[in-house]
Design a protein around this motif. Sequence first.
Motif, PDB file in Angstrom:
ATOM      1  N   VAL A 120      43.019   0.938 131.486  1.00 58.59           N
ATOM      2  CA  VAL A 120      43.439   1.246 130.117  1.00 58.59           C
ATOM      3  C   VAL A 120      42.292   1.888 129.355  1.00 58.59           C
ATOM      4  O   VAL A 120      41.188   1.360 129.319  1.00 58.59           O
ATOM      5  CB  VAL A 120      43.913  -0.034 129.388  1.00 58.59           C
ATOM      6  CG1 VAL A 120      44.359   0.299 127.978  1.00 58.59           C
ATOM      7  CG2 VAL A 120      45.039  -0.708 130.164  1.00 58.59           C
ATOM      8  N   ASP A 121      42.577   3.062 128.753  1.00 58.10           N
ATOM      9  CA  ASP A 121      41.581   3.754 127.940  1.00 58.10           C
ATOM     10  C   ASP A 121      42.287   4.241 126.683  1.00 58.10           C
ATOM     11  O   ASP A 121      42.892   5.306 126.662  1.00 58.10           O
ATOM     12  CB  ASP A 121      40.985   4.933 128.717  1.00 58.10           C
ATOM     13  CG  ASP A 121      39.889   5.629 127.925  1.00 58.10           C
ATOM     14  OD1 ASP A 121      39.489   5.100 126.860  1.00 58.10           O
ATOM     15  OD2 ASP A 121      39.434   6.711 128.350  1.00 58.10           O
ATOM     16  N   GLY A 122      42.242   3.411 125.631  1.00 58.54           N
ATOM     17  CA  GLY A 122      42.954   3.740 124.402  1.00 58.54           C
ATOM     18  C   GLY A 122      44.452   3.690 124.639  1.00 58.54           C
ATOM     19  O   GLY A 122      44.979   2.692 125.122  1.00 58.54           O
ATOM     20  N   GLN A 123      45.136   4.792 124.351  1.00 57.92           N
ATOM     21  CA  GLN A 123      46.576   4.856 124.553  1.00 57.92           C
ATOM     22  C   GLN A 123      46.947   5.350 125.946  1.00 57.92           C
ATOM     23  O   GLN A 123      48.119   5.403 126.303  1.00 57.92           O
ATOM     24  CB  GLN A 123      47.225   5.759 123.504  1.00 57.92           C
ATOM     25  CG  GLN A 123      47.219   5.173 122.105  1.00 57.92           C
ATOM     26  CD  GLN A 123      48.057   6.008 121.161  1.00 57.92           C
ATOM     27  OE1 GLN A 123      48.265   7.196 121.371  1.00 57.92           O
ATOM     28  NE2 GLN A 123      48.538   5.390 120.102  1.00 57.92           N
ATOM     29  N   VAL A 124      45.966   5.730 126.717  1.00 57.57           N
ATOM     30  CA  VAL A 124      46.223   6.271 128.054  1.00 57.57           C
ATOM     31  C   VAL A 124      46.035   5.190 129.112  1.00 57.57           C
ATOM     32  O   VAL A 124      45.066   4.433 129.084  1.00 57.57           O
ATOM     33  CB  VAL A 124      45.279   7.464 128.360  1.00 57.57           C
ATOM     34  CG1 VAL A 124      45.537   8.013 129.744  1.00 57.57           C
ATOM     35  CG2 VAL A 124      45.446   8.548 127.321  1.00 57.57           C
ATOM     36  N   ARG A 125      46.992   5.106 130.017  1.00 58.20           N
ATOM     37  CA  ARG A 125      46.898   4.204 131.162  1.00 58.20           C
ATOM     38  C   ARG A 125      46.822   5.047 132.426  1.00 58.20           C
ATOM     39  O   ARG A 125      47.663   5.943 132.629  1.00 58.20           O
ATOM     40  CB  ARG A 125      48.137   3.304 131.259  1.00 58.20           C
ATOM     41  CG  ARG A 125      48.048   2.030 130.452  1.00 58.20           C
ATOM     42  CD  ARG A 125      48.320   2.262 129.013  1.00 58.20           C
ATOM     43  NE  ARG A 125      48.486   0.992 128.308  1.00 58.20           N
ATOM     44  CZ  ARG A 125      48.350   0.857 127.027  1.00 58.20           C
ATOM     45  NH1 ARG A 125      48.005   1.880 126.274  1.00 58.20           N
ATOM     46  NH2 ARG A 125      48.540  -0.306 126.441  1.00 58.20           N
ATOM     47  N   ARG A 144      51.305   7.088 128.988  1.00 56.50           N
ATOM     48  CA  ARG A 144      50.960   6.904 127.577  1.00 56.50           C
ATOM     49  C   ARG A 144      51.957   5.930 126.974  1.00 56.50           C
ATOM     50  O   ARG A 144      53.154   6.027 127.215  1.00 56.50           O
ATOM     51  CB  ARG A 144      51.025   8.249 126.854  1.00 56.50           C
ATOM     52  CG  ARG A 144      50.383   8.243 125.495  1.00 56.50           C
ATOM     53  CD  ARG A 144      50.332   9.635 124.923  1.00 56.50           C
ATOM     54  NE  ARG A 144      49.255   9.750 123.971  1.00 56.50           N
ATOM     55  CZ  ARG A 144      48.895  10.869 123.399  1.00 56.50           C
ATOM     56  NH1 ARG A 144      49.505  11.988 123.698  1.00 56.50           N
ATOM     57  NH2 ARG A 144      47.905  10.890 122.533  1.00 56.50           N
ATOM     58  N   SER A 163      41.712  16.979 121.449  1.00 51.96           N
ATOM     59  CA  SER A 163      40.714  16.959 120.370  1.00 51.96           C
ATOM     60  C   SER A 163      39.534  17.888 120.640  1.00 51.96           C
ATOM     61  O   SER A 163      38.526  17.840 119.937  1.00 51.96           O
ATOM     62  CB  SER A 163      40.202  15.523 120.168  1.00 51.96           C
ATOM     63  OG  SER A 163      39.618  15.041 121.365  1.00 51.96           O
TER      64      SER A 163
END
Length: 199
Positions: A120-125, A144, A163
């Motif tokens: 898990v990295d923020g909203q990304v899996r 996501r 970004s």
Amino acid sequence: LYISAEELNKDIKVRADRIAPNATNVNVLQQPDLDKIEEVILKLNPDIIGYDSLQALYRGSIDSPVGSLIQQKECLAWIAGVAKARQIASIVINHVNKDEDLAGPKSVEHQVDASFMFEVDGQVRVMRARKNRNGPTNELAMFRMTKDGMRSVENPSQLLLESHLEGVPGNTIATTAEGSRAIMAEVQCLRSEEHTSEL
């Protein structure tokens, strides 16, 4: 059949209503004792069983504490036996330790056909295969979390470059190979004016 050895049915229902409100043919059983679970399996004869999680399951006939190495090995052997005997696809959720290795005996990984890890990295899996008897282990899948549940990210490069700002010192785009596909991502480096010189 989804077997929850830890969470209550009402808690599971809250998430199910949010993620898949129209799901049908899903039975939920809140029960950690495999000897009692067997009765339900024989009655329902499901196509797929999810066990959540291995560390919380136990067999009452085994004289060992819940979560012990003996219980985990015996429970997984029982699950594998039922899956093979009744031709039921089975998914077993397993905890990971602080080093992101499977918690419990290493033999657990040897008893299954495939082992997948969610990072898990923020909203990304990101899902990677650690072991896969029927396919490669160098592929990855990205997901996501949305209001409708976890959805596959079809274009990881677009997501990773959302970004990215052009012309910013120390930022560039790099391409990396992940299995059979190339993924572009932003690479950033720290830059100090004092140590910058022309080459």
